[in-house]
Scaffold this active site. Structure first.
Site, short mmCIF file in Angstrom:
data_model
loop_
_atom_site.label_atom_id
_atom_site.label_comp_id
_atom_site.label_asym_id
_atom_site.label_seq_id
_atom_site.Cartn_x
_atom_site.Cartn_y
_atom_site.Cartn_z
N HIS B 311 0.87 -1.18 0.00
CA HIS B 311 0.00 0.00 0.00
C HIS B 311 0.91 1.23 0.00
O HIS B 311 0.68 2.16 -0.76
CB HIS B 311 -0.93 -0.03 1.22
CG HIS B 311 -1.90 1.10 1.23
ND1 HIS B 311 -2.80 1.30 0.21
CD2 HIS B 311 -2.10 2.12 2.10
CE1 HIS B 311 -3.52 2.38 0.47
NE2 HIS B 311 -3.12 2.91 1.61
N HIS B 348 -0.92 8.47 -5.16
CA HIS B 348 -1.95 7.62 -4.57
C HIS B 348 -3.25 7.82 -5.34
O HIS B 348 -3.88 8.88 -5.24
CB HIS B 348 -2.11 7.98 -3.10
CG HIS B 348 -2.98 7.04 -2.34
ND1 HIS B 348 -3.70 6.03 -2.94
CD2 HIS B 348 -3.25 6.94 -1.00
CE1 HIS B 348 -4.37 5.36 -2.03
NE2 HIS B 348 -4.12 5.88 -0.85
#
Lengths: 78, 421
Positions: B311, B348
Site C-alpha cells: 500500500h 496515490h
C-alpha cells in the site's frame, strides 16, 4: 430568419451535438435530434441563460420542437 | 468453487494511457507526478499530483473524444471517463464480446471509486451559491454518483449481468477485484469487468486531504521527489488520478474460447481495523489479518509469495506500520520476497489504486520483474533487511504476487495472483 431562431438553433446544435442541417424548425428534440428527457431540461436551461428569461416547468413541458422554443422565446421578448 | 482468471487489462494513470505504456515507463523508473497547472493551487500547501496526461495526440495521452462524444463528456465526471477508457482497453484486450442475450446476462461490471465526482460536486456547489438552483444541470447527480462508472460501462458494452460498485476509500480497487471474482466463483456471472477509478485532484480534494495532514508538502518545487515511500524524508502522500480495470473470467470459460490468461486470482482477504477514521491501527493488525486471510484462501505459505505490491503511500506513520505487519507474517526478511510501492511513480490513486496496483502485480508475474520504489534514497530506520526495490526495477523469479490496499475508516484488502502454468 430571425435573430432568435439563429440563436436557438446554435444552442440546440451545441447541446445535442447534432448537424446543423438536421435542426429544422419542425425537428423534435426527442424524436428527431436524439435528446432524452434530461437533455431537454438542460436545453431549456440554456435558453433561459441565453435569453435572460425564465421558462416555467409547465411551459417547458410544451417545448418539444425547435419551433416551439422559438415561438415561446419570441412571445416573451415581444 | 469456480476458478477465476484475469483475461484483460486496462489502465489510465499519471504515467499515461495503456497498460504496456504504463508498465514500460514504470519499469524504466519514470514518474507521472508533476506540478499542478490546470487550476489555482497558490494557496494550497500541496501543489503537486499525479495527473493523467491529456491531449489529442501522442503516445499514452488521454483523449476523451476517443471514448465519448463531446456532447456526452459534459454529463460525465472525469472519474467515469477514466473508467470508460480503462474498461475499453481491458475489454479489447480480453477479446470478450457477448454474442447472445444469455452471454450478456452472464457478464457484469463492478467498478468503484473512493470519492466519486468531487469536481462536479465542487463546481455545482459554486454554481448553486452564485446563480441558484435553476442553473444546476440535470446531469449533475448522474455525473457524480460512484456506481455510474459501472453503469456507463454496462450501457456502452451491453453487459446485463451483476452491476455493482465498491466504495471503500483507498481499498476500493482491491475490494472490487476480490468481490467481482467471488460473483464469478459463486456462479452469478461468467465474466466481470472490475476495477476502480478516481479523479479527485481538484481544489476541494487537495484542501480536504491537506487539512487531514495527509499530503506531502515539502516537495512542491521537485514534484517527482514528492512520493518517497520508506525514505527518511517522506512527508505524506501525493494525490493521483486515473483508473485500473481488469476482465475477470471463469477459468473454463476463458479456456474454452482460447483467451489469453494473465493470471489466476487465488487469494482475497479483507478486514477492519476498528480503530480510527484515518490512522491505521498502530500494530498493523488489520493489514496483517487481511494478508493472512488471503494466504489462507490461496493455500500458500508466505515463502511462496515473491512480490508484494505495498500500500506504501509515503506517509511517515503508515509505511512502517504496513512493513511491520508484513514482517510479522513473512518474517524479518519477508521470506525472500521483494516489496515495492508503485505509488512512488504515480502517487496515490485512492479508489483506483488497488486496481492499478493489481495490474502491476500481474505484470510482475508475466515479465518476471518487479517495479521499483522510486526516491528510496535513504531508507528509514526500521526497514533493514527488507528488499524494498529501491530506485531500479529488479529481474527476479515471481511465482505469486500479493497486493495490499488499506483505506480510511480502517478497511483493508489483500489480493494474491499466480500464473496458471
Amino acid at each position: 430568419m430571425s435573430d432568435i431562431a439563429e440563436r436557438v438553433k446554435k444552442i440546440v446544435i451545441e447541446h445535442l451535438g447534432v448537424e446543423e442541417a438536421k435542426v429544422t424548425e419542425t425537428a423534435s428534440f426527442i424524436d428527431d435530434l436524439g435528446a432524452d428527457s434530461l437533455d431537454t431540461v438542460e436545453l431549456v436551461m440554456a435558453f433561459e441563460e441565453e435569453f435572460g428569461i425564465e421558462i416555467p416547468d409547465d411551459a417547458a413541458e410544451k417545448i418539444l420542437t425547435v419551433k416551439d422554443a422559438i415561438d415561446f422565446i419570441q412571445s416573451k421578448s415581444a | 468453487m469456480r476458478r477465476v482468471v484475469v483475461t484483460g487489462l486496462g489502465m489510465v494513470s499519471p504515467l499515461g494511457v495503456g497498460v504496456q505504456h504504463n508498465w514500460d515507463r514504470l519499469i524504466a523508473g519514470q514518474s507521472g507526478i508533476r506540478a499542478i497547472d490546470s487550476f489555482d493551487v497558490s494557496d494550497l500547501p500541496c501543489r503537486i499530483a499525479g495527473m493523467v496526461p491529456r491531449g489529442t495526440e501522442g503516445a499514452g495521452v488521454f483523449n476523451p473524444d476517443s471514448y465519448v462524444t463531446p456532447k456526452d463528456q459534459k454529463k460525465i465526471d472525469d472519474f467515469i471517463l477514466y473508467a470508460i477508457g480503462a474498461a475499453d482497453e481491458a475489454i479489447k484486450d480480453s477479446g470478450w464480446k457477448p454474442d447472445t442475450e444469455e452471454q450478456a446476462e452472464r457478464t457484469g461490471v463492478m467498478i468503484g471509486a473512493g470519492i466519486g465526482g468531487l469536481s462536479s460536486i465542487y463546481e455545482s456547489s459554486l454554481l448553486l451559491a452564485e446563480k441558484g438552483p435553476r442553473r444546476i444541470s440535470p446531469f449533475f447527480i448522474p455525473s457524480s454518483l460512484i456506481n455510474l462508472a459501472s453503469g456507463h460501462v454496462s450501457i456502452i458494452h451491453g453487459y446485463k449481468g451483476p452491476n455493482h460498485s465498491v466504495v471503500t476509500a483507498c481499498s476500493t480497487g482491491a475490494h472490487a477485484l476480490g468481490d467481482a471474482a467471488r460473483l464469478i466463483a459463486f456462479d452469478d456471472a461468467d465474466v466481470m469487468v472490475a476495477g476502480g477509478a478516481e479523479a479527485a485532484v481538484c481544489r476541494l480534494g487537495l484542501a480536504g486531504f491537506a487539512a487531514a495532514r495527509a499530503l506531502s508538502t515539502g516537495f512542491n518545487d521537485t514534484p517527482q521527489k514528492g512520493s518517497r515511500p520508506y525514505d527518511k524524508d517522506r512527508d505524506g502522500f501525493v494525490m493521483g488520478e486515473g483508473a485500473g480495470v481488469v476482465v475477470l473470467e471463469e477459468y473454463e470459460h476463458a479456456k474454452k474460447r482460447g483467451a489469453k490468461i494473465y493470471a489466476e486470482i487465488i487469494g482475497y482477504g479483507l478486514s477492519g481495523d476498528a480503530y480510527h477514521i484515518t490512522a491505521p491501527a498502530e500494530d498493523g493488525n488489520g493489514g496483517f489479518r487481511a494478508m493472512r486471510m488471503a494466504l489462507k484462501r490461496a493455500g500458500l505459505n508466505p515463502g511462496e509469495i515473491d512480490y508484494i505490491n505495498a500500500h506504501g503511500t509515503s506517509t511517515p506513520v503508515g509505511d512502517l506500520i504496513e512493513l511491520g505487519a508484513v514482517r510479522r507474517l513473512f518474517g524479518a526478511d519477508l521470506s525472500g520476497a521483494s516489496m515495492s510501492s508503485t505509488k512512488s511513480a504515480i502517487g496515490h490513486l485512492l479508489g483506483a489504486a488497488g486496481a492499478v496496483e493489481a495490474i502491476y502485480s500481474i505484470l510482475s508475474i508475466r515479465d518476471q520483474i518487479v517495479p521499483p520504489t522510486l526516491n528510496l534514497e535513504n531508507p528509514s530506520e526500521g526497514t533493514e533487511g527488507a528488499d524494498l526495490v529501491p530506485l531500479k526495477a529488479k529481474e527476479r523469479k515471481v511465482r505469486a504476487a500479493l497486493s495490499n490496499s488499506f483505506g480510511f475508516g480502517g478497511t483493508n484488502a489483500s489480493l494474491i495472483f499466480t500464473s496458471i502454468d
